[in-house]
Write a protein that holds these residues in place. Sequence first.
Motif, PDB file in Angstrom:
ATOM      1  N   ALA A  20      -1.053 -76.925  11.201  1.00  0.00           N
ATOM      2  CA  ALA A  20       0.189 -76.565  11.223  1.00  0.00           C
ATOM      3  C   ALA A  20       0.508 -74.983  10.834  1.00  0.00           C
ATOM      4  N   SER A  21       0.283 -74.601   9.770  1.00  0.00           N
ATOM      5  CA  SER A  21       0.245 -73.106   9.323  1.00  0.00           C
ATOM      6  C   SER A  21      -0.612 -72.229   9.967  1.00  0.00           C
ATOM      7  N   LEU A  22      -1.470 -72.919  10.418  1.00  0.00           N
ATOM      8  CA  LEU A  22      -2.617 -71.959  11.182  1.00  0.00           C
ATOM      9  C   LEU A  22      -2.236 -71.663  12.575  1.00  0.00           C
ATOM     10  N   TYR A  23      -1.625 -72.741  13.206  1.00  0.00           N
ATOM     11  CA  TYR A  23      -0.745 -72.292  14.521  1.00  0.00           C
ATOM     12  C   TYR A  23       0.317 -71.461  14.316  1.00  0.00           C
ATOM     13  N   ASN A  24       0.979 -71.617  13.196  1.00  0.00           N
ATOM     14  CA  ASN A  24       2.348 -70.667  13.288  1.00  0.00           C
ATOM     15  C   ASN A  24       1.950 -69.026  12.949  1.00  0.00           C
ATOM     16  N   TYR A  25       0.601 -69.034  12.275  1.00  0.00           N
ATOM     17  CA  TYR A  25       0.152 -67.869  11.773  1.00  0.00           C
ATOM     18  C   TYR A  25      -0.558 -67.090  13.134  1.00  0.00           C
ATOM     19  N   LEU A  26      -1.214 -68.003  13.816  1.00  0.00           N
ATOM     20  CA  LEU A  26      -2.017 -67.338  14.924  1.00  0.00           C
ATOM     21  C   LEU A  26      -1.173 -67.125  16.089  1.00  0.00           C
ATOM     22  N   LEU A  58       0.987 -66.048   4.572  1.00  0.00           N
ATOM     23  CA  LEU A  58       0.746 -65.011   5.283  1.00  0.00           C
ATOM     24  C   LEU A  58       2.168 -64.984   6.652  1.00  0.00           C
ATOM     25  N   VAL A  59       2.541 -66.322   6.982  1.00  0.00           N
ATOM     26  CA  VAL A  59       3.845 -66.541   7.474  1.00  0.00           C
ATOM     27  C   VAL A  59       5.006 -66.496   6.599  1.00  0.00           C
ATOM     28  N   ASN A  60       4.867 -66.738   5.570  1.00  0.00           N
ATOM     29  CA  ASN A  60       6.327 -66.922   4.795  1.00  0.00           C
ATOM     30  C   ASN A  60       6.289 -66.062   3.673  1.00  0.00           C
ATOM     31  N   GLY A  61       5.319 -65.225   3.449  1.00  0.00           N
ATOM     32  CA  GLY A  61       5.403 -64.619   2.026  1.00  0.00           C
ATOM     33  C   GLY A  61       4.960 -65.523   0.835  1.00  0.00           C
ATOM     34  N   LEU A  95     -10.667 -64.383   8.361  1.00  0.00           N
ATOM     35  CA  LEU A  95      -9.518 -64.968   8.742  1.00  0.00           C
ATOM     36  C   LEU A  95      -8.632 -64.960   7.626  1.00  0.00           C
ATOM     37  N   TYR A  96      -9.005 -65.315   6.293  1.00  0.00           N
ATOM     38  CA  TYR A  96      -8.386 -65.535   5.091  1.00  0.00           C
ATOM     39  C   TYR A  96      -8.082 -64.220   4.558  1.00  0.00           C
ATOM     40  N   ASN A  97      -8.962 -63.089   4.733  1.00  0.00           N
ATOM     41  CA  ASN A  97      -8.417 -62.208   3.590  1.00  0.00           C
ATOM     42  C   ASN A  97      -8.126 -60.612   4.563  1.00  0.00           C
ATOM     43  N   GLU A  98      -8.202 -60.933   6.008  1.00  0.00           N
ATOM     44  CA  GLU A  98      -7.918 -59.712   6.751  1.00  0.00           C
ATOM     45  C   GLU A  98      -6.951 -60.031   7.745  1.00  0.00           C
ATOM     46  N   PRO A  99      -5.646 -60.154   7.415  1.00  0.00           N
ATOM     47  CA  PRO A  99      -4.557 -60.761   8.405  1.00  0.00           C
ATOM     48  C   PRO A  99      -4.449 -59.808   9.885  1.00  0.00           C
ATOM     49  N   TRP A 100      -3.832 -60.436  10.669  1.00  0.00           N
ATOM     50  CA  TRP A 100      -3.577 -59.426  11.921  1.00  0.00           C
ATOM     51  C   TRP A 100      -2.904 -58.371  11.685  1.00  0.00           C
ATOM     52  N   ASP A 101      -3.121 -57.365  12.287  1.00  0.00           N
ATOM     53  CA  ASP A 101      -2.136 -56.182  12.325  1.00  0.00           C
ATOM     54  C   ASP A 101      -0.841 -56.652  12.533  1.00  0.00           C
ATOM     55  N   PRO A 102       0.143 -55.774  11.783  1.00  0.00           N
ATOM     56  CA  PRO A 102       1.568 -56.083  11.744  1.00  0.00           C
ATOM     57  C   PRO A 102       2.381 -56.112  13.062  1.00  0.00           C
TER      58      PRO A 102
END
Length: 517
Positions: free
Chosen positions: A134-140, A215-218, A401-408
């Motif tokens: 669920a959280s992975l979906y929100n993030y991606l 990553l999604v919520n802080g 995936l865990y340590n290098e988030p998407w560019d803002p």
Amino acid sequence: MIDDTTLGRLSDRQAGHLRHFANLSRQPVNDWSMMQGRGTGQDDFGGYRFQLAYMAYAMALAHRHRLPAAPGAFKPVFERFMEKMLLPEVWMYWARVSRGGSVFNMHLADQLSEEWDPVGRDNIMYSAYVQSMASLYNYLFDDDRYAAPGALTFKYWSFFWGGKERRFEYDQNSLNQRVYWQMVESGYLGVACEPNCVFQICNQPAILGFRMHDLVNGGSVAAEVTDAYQNAWKQFGRLGSNGHYNMMMAQDTRAVRENLGPSPWVDAWCGTLMNMWNRDFVREHYPSQIRGWLMEGANGALSVRSAVRPEVMGQKVVNDDSDFGWAATWASEMGDSDTLQGLLAHAECFMGPTWRNGGFYFPRNDTIEDAQGNRTLVEPMTGNALLGYASLNVPDGLWRLYNEPWDPNHHSNPALVRVDEGIDVLQAHFDATSRQLRFALRPCAEGRELGSKVLIGRLSNHGSWVLKCGDSVVARGTEGQVDLSSGSLDVQTMKDGVELSSPPNDSSFVMQFGSSL
């Protein structure tokens, strides 16, 4: 940063794995064709929940590292996998397993009651996968649909038995909290799978879920949990006396069960997942651990030596351990290309690689080996999910995936935001420096009835553009407006972007942005 070496075109096999995932996702409710394993009751390691989750994880890695500008190719498949994860057929085993009665919790059976809520207590072998997906979906996909109240609802009712409907309503935030507090209450040793049984492996997906939630919520829940988890396990040790990962701990006695045999799946599954947050430790022990159960074949092929299945209470244990598949995923995460290619070479020769409806997979085969002693056993978990995962992953894929988030700016960059499922996406990447969206498409012959349109969206604030197919200009426009089309390809203005219809086979496109064009 994304490594550009992974952004070339997918191979036919890689695209075929993605299509096989999509094909399975489209099967009707409770049609589990090609997914049934040797075990019964969905309480073993080849259960539907594991296949669904690791196909979703494989898609997440492919999207993040190989096709970052093609959310439309992954999002609907991910949604259908989540729908299947919530089906009673996936989680009803818990009403039986929650009562205990195994060799690890038989002494607690009189204290345990039947539990229908599949995420209420223990059962991290299911709850963590729903939580992380669920959280992975929100993030991606920048979509919080599973945060809506009741979005993750587990319900069951039968006309024939059971009385009133059983209904347990959660969402991604309440489920994340439930898993977190169970982790805290355990002293950060981990949440149990079956009652009294805390597996190192099954707590790793929860950590992935915590990180995606952060990553999604802080927040820093994942850092808190991993720090405390490390400290809690110091007294027991991650590894047993034989240098392999300890398999599980009994909650009541704190007795640790070592990985005897050793069983490849224990090391490989744990190592694959733990690499995302404990990379130095995993890499330190990988060479000696994997060396103990790899078998060399002809022409560089490699196979896996499985431990002998034990007898428990007078019964031979029947379980889909998926040793071979987990070895491949671990090699892919470690960037051990020689081992990965050796395993895939063996699978190609002895495991019946098959194309079906445009999808590529390895069908179930219960025969352990052929007359020459070559491993031929293929569990659905291996053939449907894990070998596809290994082929689509990149070195340190989970770690990155865990340590290098998407560019803002990622979710505002131009992308293929809707892809009809008759289309295979072979490449999709937006380069912010050159201001180019590069993508490659091909229609799938077996998927013509699934549509052949692609919507290029997120064009606001990116100015004018030119779309080329090969060396030919096929359209020009400004943001979501098509100003001029060559007529060689159907390109139209749509409400949410620019729609491209019926692209030719194996076509490569460049959409160049820039006000001076």
